[in-house]
Design a protein around this motif. Structure first.
Motif: not given
Lengths: 170, 147
Positions: A29-32, A34, A55, A57, B23-28, B37, B51
């Motif tokens: 999961s990727n959360y931006g 901005f 966005i 992934a 500014g991106n938050h990644l969960i994997a 990524n 950020h």
């Protein structure tokens, strides 16, 4: 090794070696945090369009089904008041540079909705599934803005965007 | 018996030269997905970071406080929210301006009736009085809205 089941019963714990790597689902999961603006400047009397991946992934799959969820908060500005010059402002799920189909949001009729000086922030969520071949795939929330017929700047701003991709195994 | 752990990585990405988070938050659930990524010229770091108020000191690799450039001279840094915000006086001025414009719009919407009455009867003292009151209030609002 065993597990107590009831006052007198012990159940043997089975070796889980049969749950091999191929049985384990994975999730990205990727959360931006901005804003991505998709700005389309229309020339008088002609149409034009702009495309942006809001966005993305990336996931390495083994050929199992993939479930994709995307969301964003959309603000539409420009396009003229009261008649909108937006001919489309869509969000779709794309994979490897092309739409996977099955789900689409089009907010062109919501442009200038309400008529106030502050356009509304519209929450959008899409869910889709597909089964690509094994390998690395790039899933994205893809924005498309197009307009025609007048001289306007049509802008779709996507804020706080989220994408979750899960390969569903066993 | 082989054991397989399901690992959930939560990472942020910072630029290798500036140390700024993108500014991106990644969960994997797979470590390999983090590399896949990671944007060009960025480095993944464990944890989710804001950020707009944190960055990485590229020399030490430590996450440190960060204050981005102010959007304008009319903003001030709020140490509680760790965000730039409009100065109170500026915000109050903007609210006063918006309220004045809203009141002007309402007054202009109300001017049609006395104008119609004057068009029908140009000698209507009452209609002229109401129209003059509207004009007077709008003039006052304009003065305050743009002061």
């Amino acid at each position: 090794m065993s597990v107590n089941y009831g006052p007198t019963t012990n159940l043997a714990v089975q070796d889980t070696s049969q749950i091999g790597p191929n049985a384990v689902s994975q999730m990205i999961s990727n959360y931006g945090f901005f804003t991505v603006s998709v700005n389309n400047n229309i020339t008088q009397g002609s149409g034009s369009s702009t495309d942006v991946d809001v966005i993305t992934a990336h996931i390495t799959t083994a050929g199992f089904p993939v479930a994709i969820d995307v969301s964003s908060t959309v603000t539409l500005t420009g396009g003229g008041v009261p008649a909108s010059s937006f001919t489309a402002c869509t969000l779709e799920v794309w994979m490897d540079g092309a739409s996977i189909g099955s789900t689409k949001w089009d907010g062109k009729n919501l442009a200038n909705y309400g008529g106030g000086s502050t356009p509304p922030a519209i929450p959008v969520t899409l869910s889709a599934t597909n089964t690509p071949g094994a390998g690395v795939h790039a899933y994205s929330l893809h924005a498309h803005v197009s307009g025609a017929g007048s001289v306007w700047s049509c802008t779709m701003a996507c804020d706080a965007s989220f994408i979750k991709v899960r390969e569903i195994r066993k | 018996m082989s054991v397989r752990h399901t690992v959930h990585c939560a990472v942020s990405f910072y630029h290798r030269e500036t140390g700024l988070f993108n500014g991106n938050h990644l969960i994997a659930s797979d470590d390999a997905a983090v590399k896949l990524n990671t944007p060009l010229d960025h480095i993944a770091i464990d944890g989710h970071y804001d950020h707009l108020s944190k960055k990485v000191d590229v020399e030490s690799g430590q996450v440190v406080d960060y204050q981005p450039a102010p959007p304008s001279a009319e903003h001030e840094w709020n140490t509680s929210t760790r965000r730039w915000q409009l100065r109170a006086a500026v915000a109050e001025c903007q609210q006063r301006h918006a309220a004045a414009l809203a009141r002007i719009a309402a007054l202009e919407a109300a001017q049609h009736r006395p104008m119609r009455e004057l068009a029908v009867n140009s000698q209507s003292v009452e209609a002229r009085k109401r129209l003059e009151a509207i004009e007077s209030e709008i003039a006052s609002l304009r003065a305050s809205a743009y002061s």
